[in-house]
Write an enzyme that holds these catalytic residues in place. Structure first.
Site, PDB file in Angstrom:
ATOM      1  CB  ILE A 110      -0.945   0.005   1.216  1.00  0.00           C
ATOM      2  CG1 ILE A 110      -1.959  -1.138   1.119  1.00  0.00           C
ATOM      3  CG2 ILE A 110      -1.681   1.343   1.315  1.00  0.00           C
ATOM      4  CD1 ILE A 110      -2.871  -1.250   2.324  1.00  0.00           C
ATOM      5  CB  ALA A 111       1.991   3.563   1.851  1.00  0.00           C
ATOM      6  N   GLY A 128       7.698   3.965   3.446  1.00  0.00           N
ATOM      7  CA  GLY A 128       8.338   5.138   4.015  1.00  0.00           C
ATOM      8  C   GLY A 128       9.725   4.771   4.493  1.00  0.00           C
ATOM      9  N   GLY A 129      10.374   5.709   5.168  1.00  0.00           N
ATOM     10  CA  GLY A 129      11.731   5.453   5.622  1.00  0.00           C
ATOM     11  C   GLY A 129      11.817   4.448   6.748  1.00  0.00           C
ATOM     12  CB  SER A 141       7.299   0.759   8.449  1.00  0.00           C
ATOM     13  OG  SER A 141       6.449   1.894   8.354  1.00  0.00           O
ATOM     14  CB  VAL A 179       1.444   0.120   5.090  1.00  0.00           C
ATOM     15  CG1 VAL A 179       0.057  -0.373   5.485  1.00  0.00           C
ATOM     16  CG2 VAL A 179       2.023   0.995   6.180  1.00  0.00           C
ATOM     17  CE  LYS A 189       2.777   1.578  10.192  1.00  0.00           C
ATOM     18  NZ  LYS A 189       3.256   2.409   9.044  1.00  0.00           N
ATOM     19  CG  ASP A 191       5.243  11.139  12.761  1.00  0.00           C
ATOM     20  OD1 ASP A 191       5.494  12.305  12.389  1.00  0.00           O
ATOM     21  OD2 ASP A 191       5.399  10.146  12.025  1.00  0.00           O
TER      22      ASP A 191
END
Length: 396
Positions: free
Chosen positions: A23-24, A26-27, A29, A31, A46, A140
């Site tokens: 799905i996505a 990032g730095g 993790s 998902v 995740k 965050d």
């Protein structure tokens, strides 16, 4: 050149959670869309980056935070179902929110009117307040970590992950990169955070929802983060026109540089928001999910792939995962010390937003009304005439 395939796709973590599609990323993790094979339900999984999975301190904190968050119950929080470590892979199993993120909605529709901002902030602050009451801090808060379902539910995700990463023995510039625009002054200066730090980040996010941009700018994430040590967040109404002063006051208090001057926690800020919404008599509003989102695109591709015959992949070496950081935020106006409200002529109008779209005026409405009125009158005359004729015939 096609990117290498993800080696986790199709894998089953602990023999229970099957990973179906990304799905996505990032730095910290990635998902995935997944399935709980035991309960037969779709979930979000995740998976933490491998550099964290090998750090014992991170793993201890990761497990502790996951257990604490799993105990929280609030409609404004993404539910955490499970966590584990399988063959060096640290993962978190969460509620799958079918829709998209607040960031994707902002990109799609632009800044929000006050009633939409209130509809977003109310459940977010309720979720934060629930966590704060349990002694947890998010650290965050930003639009990427607020999810909106197709049913209009607004939920906060990723509680506890930043603390686990911050206490790990791995340096991660991506943590600063992802949060620089929303960090509180005390997080930048000393790395400290409590409930009032989340309140500050929430104030920055409300500023962005109202104006369409974040209050600070910088050539690097570090420079961007340090702006808040010298400058106050301006009132949204000093940047764009049409923001109620009640919302200005909420943002200004939430983003005070001195934590003691802010709202005490999410619940405290939510009470102020609801009081302002009541005073302004804001209408109720269901927040729409973005029409296009990473989660929606993943679901569509996954369903399309399942509908087609599967072709086995050619043999070859095991591919490696590719990590990419979040996109760099767009340039915004330079910060200025908090001024008194400027005259309206000196402010810009609030940028156009698809939240403000109104239905096209019906120019043919008066004509149709006249036709219907004439038809009803003629029908009444006809009915009256028939009644008179029947009466006369019966009497004679």
């Amino acid at each position: 050149m096609k990117p290498p395939a993800d080696s986790l796709l199709g894998a089953s973590l602990e023999g229970r959670y099957r990973i179906d599609a990304p799905i996505a990323r990032g730095g910290m993790s990635a998902v995935y869309l997944g399935v709980d094979l035991r309960l037969g339900r779709s979930v979000a999984i995740k998976v933490m980056d491998a550099r964290y999975s090998g750090d014992p301190q991170f793993l201890r904190r990761f497990e502790f935070e996951a257990r604490a968050v799993a105990g929280l119950k609030h409609p404004g929080l993404v539910a955490v179902y499970d966590q584990g470590i399988d063959d060096g892979i640290a993962f978190l199993v969460m509620e799958l929110v079918e829709g998209g993120s607040l960031r994707e909605l902002l990109r799609e529709r632009g800044p929000m009117p006050p009633h939409a901002v209130s509809a977003v902030a109310d459940p977010v602050l309720g979720g934060l307040g629930t966590a704060h009451a349990a002694g947890l801090v998010h650290r965050d808060v930003k639009p990427e970590n607020v999810l909106i379902s197709d049913a209009g539910e607004v939920k906060v995700a990723d509680f506890g992950l930043v603390r686990a990463v911050a206490e790990a023995g791995v340096t991660s510039a991506s943590v600063i990169l992802g949060t620089a625009a929303y960090l509180s002054p005390e997080q930048v200066e000393a790395g400290d955070a409590d409930a009032r730090s989340d309140v500050y980040s929430m104030g920055v996010m409300m500023f962005e929802l109202l104006t369409g941009r974040t209050p600070f700018r910088g050539d690097t994430p570090l420079a961007l983060a340090y702006q808040r040590l010298s400058y106050d967040v301006p009132a949204p109404g000093d940047v764009v026109d049409g923001v109620p002063e009640e919302f200005d006051e909420i943002v200004l208090r939430a983003t005070e540089r001195d934590p003691a001057e802010r709202y005490a926690d999410g619940y405290d800020m939510r009470r102020a928001l609801l009081a302002a919404a009541d005073e302004l008599d804001l209408p109720s509003f269901t927040v729409p999910a973005p029409r296009r989102s990473a989660e929606r695109d993943t679901m569509a591709r996954f369903r399309a792939d399942r509908a087609q015959p599967q072709v086995p992949a050619p043999p070859g070496p095991n591919p490696t995962r590719v990590q990419s950081g979040p996109a760099t935020p767009p340039p915004v106006a330079a910060p200025t010390p908090r001024p008194d409200r400027e005259p309206a002529a000196a402010r810009t109008t609030r940028p156009e937003s698809r939240f403000d779209e109104q239905p096209e005026p019906d120019h043919n409405g008066p004509v149709r009304a006249l036709i219907w009125t004439t038809f009803v009158l003629l029908l009444a005359v006809a009915v009256g005439a028939v009644g008179w004729w029947v009466g006369q015939t019966y009497l004679s």
